[in-house]
Design a protein around this motif. Structure first.
Motif, short mmCIF file in Angstrom:
data_model
loop_
_atom_site.label_atom_id
_atom_site.label_comp_id
_atom_site.label_asym_id
_atom_site.label_seq_id
_atom_site.Cartn_x
_atom_site.Cartn_y
_atom_site.Cartn_z
N GLY A 139 -11.10 48.88 32.09
CA GLY A 139 -11.01 47.46 32.41
C GLY A 139 -12.36 46.80 32.57
O GLY A 139 -13.41 47.44 32.44
N PRO A 140 -12.34 45.51 32.89
CA PRO A 140 -13.57 44.70 32.88
C PRO A 140 -14.61 45.11 33.93
O PRO A 140 -15.78 44.80 33.77
CB PRO A 140 -13.06 43.28 33.15
N ASP A 141 -14.20 45.79 34.97
CA ASP A 141 -15.15 46.19 36.01
C ASP A 141 -15.60 47.64 35.86
O ASP A 141 -16.03 48.27 36.82
CB ASP A 141 -14.52 46.00 37.40
N ALA A 142 -15.53 48.17 34.64
CA ALA A 142 -15.86 49.57 34.40
C ALA A 142 -17.30 49.87 34.80
O ALA A 142 -18.22 49.12 34.47
CB ALA A 142 -15.65 49.91 32.93
N ASP A 143 -17.48 50.97 35.49
CA ASP A 143 -18.80 51.46 35.89
C ASP A 143 -19.38 52.24 34.71
O ASP A 143 -18.80 53.24 34.27
CB ASP A 143 -18.63 52.35 37.13
N LEU A 144 -20.53 51.80 34.19
CA LEU A 144 -21.12 52.44 33.02
C LEU A 144 -21.55 53.88 33.30
O LEU A 144 -21.56 54.71 32.38
CB LEU A 144 -22.28 51.61 32.48
N ASP A 145 -21.88 54.21 34.53
CA ASP A 145 -22.20 55.61 34.86
C ASP A 145 -20.96 56.49 34.72
O ASP A 145 -21.04 57.62 34.26
CB ASP A 145 -22.76 55.72 36.29
N ILE A 146 -19.81 55.95 35.11
CA ILE A 146 -18.55 56.69 34.96
C ILE A 146 -18.24 56.86 33.47
O ILE A 146 -17.83 57.95 33.04
CB ILE A 146 -17.38 55.96 35.68
#
Length: 185
Positions: A139-146
């Motif tokens: 989704g739009p709040d995805a953590d790029l580290d994840i």
């Protein structure tokens, strides 16, 4: 579908399609070590020079087969509401793309690790598509580290499967377990 080296006319696209299908036939008979672009061209009914017009190496040809298979699948997330379950579904689908074809599975691992510039280009396209699917799943709040951690999990899992440490089905199960650990921590 567009090939990796240039835009194609309908006739050229048909030739590329025949070559990719013939590659699967040759792989099932000869394995990756025995596969040559010459053999694939003969099986497809085209000249070797013609095959090399489209594919720079057997690694490029096998990487193209995987790319086409990935691009032809729709992400399995449309009816899944939970982002974690969507990510797991995406990773499982990608891990299982070649699960039923051991010769192709091993060949894809070898091919994608190649140094051919055309393979490098395809690795980038494949990686971009997988990242896009993971971003859509989270989704739009995805953590790029994840996202990066999930990409590392996926890449490592497929290398393990490709070298025969476990079946693709077992790897998909392990990948799911690992992804759940990352996403719930």
């Amino acid at each position: 579908m567009e090939a990796t080296r240039r835009r194609l006319t309908e006739k050229q696209a048909d030739t590329v399609d025949r070559l990719t299908k013939a590659a699967l036939e040759v792989l099932s008979r000869e394995g990756f070590a025995g596969l040559t672009v010459r053999m694939v061209a003969a099986t497809a009914g085209v000249g070797t020079a013609t095959a090399y017009t489209y594919f720079s190496s057997k690694e490029h040809l096998v990487a193209e087969v995987f790319w086409r298979r990935l691009a032809a699948t729709q992400p399995p997330i449309a009816d899944i509401t939970d982002p974690t379950r969507r990510v797991v579904a995406v990773l499982r689908q990608i891990a299982m793309l070649v699960a039923d074809e051991p010769a192709l599975a091993g060949a894809v691992t070898s091919a994608l690790l190649g140094t051919d510039p055309d393979v490098s280009h395809l690795r980038t396209r494949i990686g971009t598509e997988i990242r896009k699917r993971l971003l859509e799943a989270l989704g739009p709040d995805a953590d790029l580290d994840i996202i990066e951690t999930l990409e590392l999990l996926y890449a490592g899992a497929l290398v393990r499967a490709g070298v025969g440490y476990a079946s693709y089905s077992e790897i998909a199960d392990r990948l799911e377990k690992s992804a759940l650990q990352v996403l719930t921590d």
